[in-house]
Design a protein around this motif. Structure first.
Motif, PDB file in Angstrom:
ATOM      1  N   THR A 158       0.944  -1.277  -0.291  1.00 24.91           N
ATOM      2  CA  THR A 158      -0.146   0.088  -0.240  1.00 24.91           C
ATOM      3  C   THR A 158       0.858   1.307   0.064  1.00 24.91           C
ATOM      4  OG1 THR A 158      -0.232  -0.224   2.116  1.00 24.91           O
ATOM      5  CG2 THR A 158      -1.681  -1.199   1.521  1.00 24.91           C
ATOM      6  N   ASP A 162      -2.974   5.827  -2.898  1.00 26.76           N
ATOM      7  CA  ASP A 162      -3.541   6.581  -2.494  1.00 26.76           C
ATOM      8  C   ASP A 162      -5.208   5.969  -2.249  1.00 26.76           C
ATOM      9  OD1 ASP A 162      -5.188   5.500  -4.532  1.00 26.76           O
ATOM     10  OD2 ASP A 162      -5.018   7.499  -5.624  1.00 26.76           O
ATOM     11  N   VAL A 163      -5.986   6.584  -1.500  1.00 24.85           N
ATOM     12  CA  VAL A 163      -7.208   5.494  -0.376  1.00 24.85           C
ATOM     13  C   VAL A 163      -7.440   4.871  -1.432  1.00 24.85           C
ATOM     14  CG1 VAL A 163      -9.267   6.254   0.689  1.00 24.85           C
ATOM     15  CG2 VAL A 163      -6.794   7.611   0.661  1.00 24.85           C
ATOM     16  N   VAL A 322      -8.546  14.307   2.484  1.00 30.51           N
ATOM     17  CA  VAL A 322      -8.248  12.763   1.448  1.00 30.51           C
ATOM     18  C   VAL A 322      -8.207  13.576   0.085  1.00 30.51           C
ATOM     19  CG1 VAL A 322      -8.463  11.720   2.926  1.00 30.51           C
ATOM     20  CG2 VAL A 322     -10.842  12.533   1.569  1.00 30.51           C
ATOM     21  N   ASN A 325      -4.425  12.234  -6.231  1.00 32.26           N
ATOM     22  CA  ASN A 325      -2.763  13.095  -6.481  1.00 32.26           C
ATOM     23  C   ASN A 325      -3.312  14.264  -7.642  1.00 32.26           C
ATOM     24  OD1 ASN A 325      -2.380  11.172  -4.805  1.00 32.26           O
ATOM     25  ND2 ASN A 325      -1.817   9.196  -6.472  1.00 32.26           N
ATOM     26  N   GLU A 447       1.181  12.825   5.709  1.00 33.43           N
ATOM     27  CA  GLU A 447       1.342  11.439   5.782  1.00 33.43           C
ATOM     28  C   GLU A 447       2.404  11.154   6.849  1.00 33.43           C
ATOM     29  OE1 GLU A 447      -0.121   9.173   3.466  1.00 33.43           O
ATOM     30  OE2 GLU A 447      -0.165  10.582   1.899  1.00 33.43           O
ATOM     31  N   HIS A 476      -2.978   7.973   3.661  1.00 31.31           N
ATOM     32  CA  HIS A 476      -3.899   7.621   3.278  1.00 31.31           C
ATOM     33  C   HIS A 476      -4.165   6.059   3.627  1.00 31.31           C
ATOM     34  CE1 HIS A 476       0.762   5.800   2.810  1.00 31.31           C
ATOM     35  NE2 HIS A 476       0.110   4.951   2.860  1.00 31.31           N
ATOM     36  N   ARG A 478      -6.553   4.120   5.865  1.00 33.77           N
ATOM     37  CA  ARG A 478      -8.270   5.381   5.943  1.00 33.77           C
ATOM     38  C   ARG A 478      -7.764   4.993   7.473  1.00 33.77           C
ATOM     39  NH1 ARG A 478     -12.450   2.120   2.680  1.00 33.77           N
ATOM     40  NH2 ARG A 478     -14.751   3.286   4.626  1.00 33.77           N
TER      41      ARG A 478
END
Length: 612
Positions: A158, A162-163, A322, A325, A447, A476, A478
């Motif tokens: 991961t 991104d999410v 959130v 990118n 981050e 990212h 969650r």
């Protein structure tokens, strides 16, 4: 009956003088999806490289079933820098061949956002050499997922996703028939994917059934029993000493204890944060104003990222940020931080229109994605004490620099390690420590979970639970966002910032709708990818600004209704035996909830009318 694909028998592995795996015996069968967790440096990566036979054990045996098709994603790819993305991912397949393969289309869309690889300068024909580490990693992951495998071994898959990418990868791995062994610190991802957990600790590997949540409960129960056993052992030692001194044995019955169910472990546990108390404390430290953004446009180079943004960050607000990118998440924080450095006297160079107002008492700490350089000869404790020797954590709690170091995994002996000898994850931990030691009242974390193991993340979350100030988190991860923040705002790539009442689930739904609106037809000529459809024209800027202001007003009203709900719940608990008073409070609570629902519906109507 499931067949074992890999067996480890009494495997031992040491690096230097440190034993990372000590007589470990494990098996992976064809239906397993295993999550691997543990502190940084305890041997997670060593375990999976030995399991994949990329590294030989010092002792014991690793066996693979005959004809095993094994795919491995390490933290360092082996891509040819002279090759194109097309060559590494789809090989010599013609466009109509790979575009007609649903699996390849799914992987490319899920990892890159489209078949034409938006974000890569020449799409599939981009040369790999100049690409960033994150882009190369996604290419290596796509290459692995497109192939047919019996077992996939992934080390931190991961990272750099991104999410949306993480959500897609979780769904893909769940649906995939291949067995899986995955090292990751992303707890939401583990809960979605893993059916078993391996916890690597001090040379041993402890196995647990279920995903991350099941592992947390089971580990807590195991540690509770171990603590009881240790207490019992110490009592027996004391009795043994007493017997030796008295010269006569003292017979006692063994203490009895009951193993509690998992939910009993959290029975009576208070919520992570007392939001009302923290808001009051934050207000006393910050006053009424933290950051007021009025009709601001944020621009990085030629690219306009945010247009006519009006937004307010208040005292005690805890915001998760959130977005896609390149939508401007980091630029927004930098614009606020630049302006805060001059206490609002000079606007950030990123702000081309509008004004950012900064509260007079704001003391900002900003954790960027880059690890700040420190004197490599400094010891860990010296680097922390250079900021402050003690820190006030609020509510009467105080910690010394050494105690805080221990909370973040720097044991007493580790505190005297030179900074130059620390790993990337350890330097990240040290950077966060130094920020917290400066006692800020506003915290920007960009981050923060990069390079941190799960135990360090839980320690950071625990500290932030009682931290009284305003907080904005870009991540990212969650699980971390949902654990540490109260509201989620999103940048959807259209120059606006929106509050999402339903959090990240709502963000993913909105992104899916946006992708559906611009998705190409089911195939161009010869099955090759078609060009994306043009986006619909936006609404006039004046209408957009008016709607944004109304949405901001609704958001503030929603916060007040949430606070009133919490107050009413407290009053109902206080007057629990006065049934008449409880009935009155219950009627007020229903009115507040109805008002909140009306506000939320109006907010959603405005968001939809704005093309969300």
């Amino acid at each position: 009956m499931a067949v074992n694909l890999v067996n480890l028998e009494a495997v031992t592995k040491a690096h230097g003088t440190r034993t990372l795996l000590d007589a470990v015996s494990l098996g992976v069968n064809e239906t397993d999806k295993i999550g691997v967790v543990g502190r940084n440096g305890d041997g997670k990566t060593t375990l999976v490289t030995v399991l994949a036979r990329q590294e030989e054990p010092d002792g014991g045996r690793v066996t693979h079933t005959g004809g095993l098709r094994l795919g491995v994603l390490t933290q360092h790819d082996s891509l040819d820098p002279r090759a194109t993305v097309r060559h590494e991912v789809v090989g010599d397949m013609a466009d109509h061949e790979w575009a007609g393969d649903a699996k390849i289309r799914d992987v490319l869309t899920g990892l890159f956002g489209g078949l034409d690889l938006p974000g890569f300068p020449q799409g599939l024909d981009t040369v790999i050499g100049p690409l960033s580490g994150g882009e190369r990693r996604r290419i290596a992951l796509a290459q692995l997922l497109i192939a047919e495998q019996d077992l996939i071994v992934l080390d931190e898959p991961t990272n750099h996703l991104d999410v949306e990418g993480i959500s897609w990868l979780a769904g893909h791995l769940r649906a995939r028939r291949s067995a899986l062994v995955c090292v990751t610190h992303d707890r939401w991802f583990l809960d979605q994917v893993a059916t078993r957990m391996w916890d690597v600790q001090r040379g041993a590997v402890h196995e647990y059934e279920g995903g991350y949540s099941d592992y947390v409960f089971a580990r807590a129960e195991r540690e509770r029993i171990a603590q009881q056993e240790e207490t019992k052992r110490q009592n027996l030692v004391r009795k043994e000493l007493a017997w030796l001194r008295r010269g006569a044995p003292a017979r006692t019955s063994k203490p009895r204890f009951r193993i509690e169910a998992a939910n009993a472990l959290i029975e009576g546990e208070p919520p992570p944060r007392d939001n009302q108390e923290l808001m009051r404390f934050a207000g006393s430290r910050l006053g009424k104003t933290v950051f007021d953004i009025e009709d601001v446009t944020v621009q990085a180079g030629p690219k306009v990222l945010l247009k006519h943004l009006t937004w307010q960050l208040g005292p005690g607000d805890r915001i998760g940020l959130v977005g896609v990118n390149g939508s401007g998440k980091t630029s927004l924080l930098r614009a606020l931080a630049d302006t805060a450095r001059t206490q609002g006297e000079h606007q950030s160079p990123l702000v081309t229109e509008g004004r950012i107002k900064v509260g007079r008492t704001v003391k900002l700490a900003y954790l960027s994605q880059e690890v700040a350089e420190l004197d490599p000869t400094l010891r860990v404790l010296e680097a922390v004490e250079a900021i402050r020797s003690r820190v006030d954590l609020g509510k009467g709690r105080e910690m010394t620099a050494s105690q805080l170091c221990e909370r973040f995994g720097f044991a007493k002996e580790k505190q005297w390690t030179p900074v130059g000898d620390l790993s990337g994850g350890e330097r990240r931990r040290l950077q966060i420590l130094r920020l917290l030691m400066d006692e800020p009242n506003v915290l920007f974390l960009d981050e923060p979970t990069n390079d941190l193991d799960i135990e360090t993340l839980t320690q950071l979350e625990d500290l932030l639970d009682g931290w009284p100030g305003s907080l904005v988190v870009i991540s990212h991860d969650r699980y971390f966002i949902e654990r540490t923040t109260d509201r989620v705002h999103a940048l959807l790539g259209d120059g606006t910032l929106r509050m999402l009442p339903r959090g990240i689930d709502e963000y993913l739904e909105r992104r899916a709708r946006m992708e559906a609106r611009v998705a190409p037809p089911a195939g161009g000529a010869g099955g090759a990818p078609a060009a994306p459809a043009a986006k619909p024209a936006g609404k006039p800027a004046a209408l957009s600004r008016a709607a944004q202001k109304e949405m901001q007003r609704i958001e503030r009203q929603l916060e007040k209704t949430e606070q009133r709900e919490a107050e009413l719940h407290g009053e109902m608990a206080e007057h629990a035996t006065d049934f008449e008073r409880v009935a009155q409070l219950d009627a007020q609570l229903r009115e507040v909830r109805d008002k909140g629902e009306e506000l939320e519906m109006r907010w959603l109507e405005l968001a939809e009318s704005e093309g969300a």
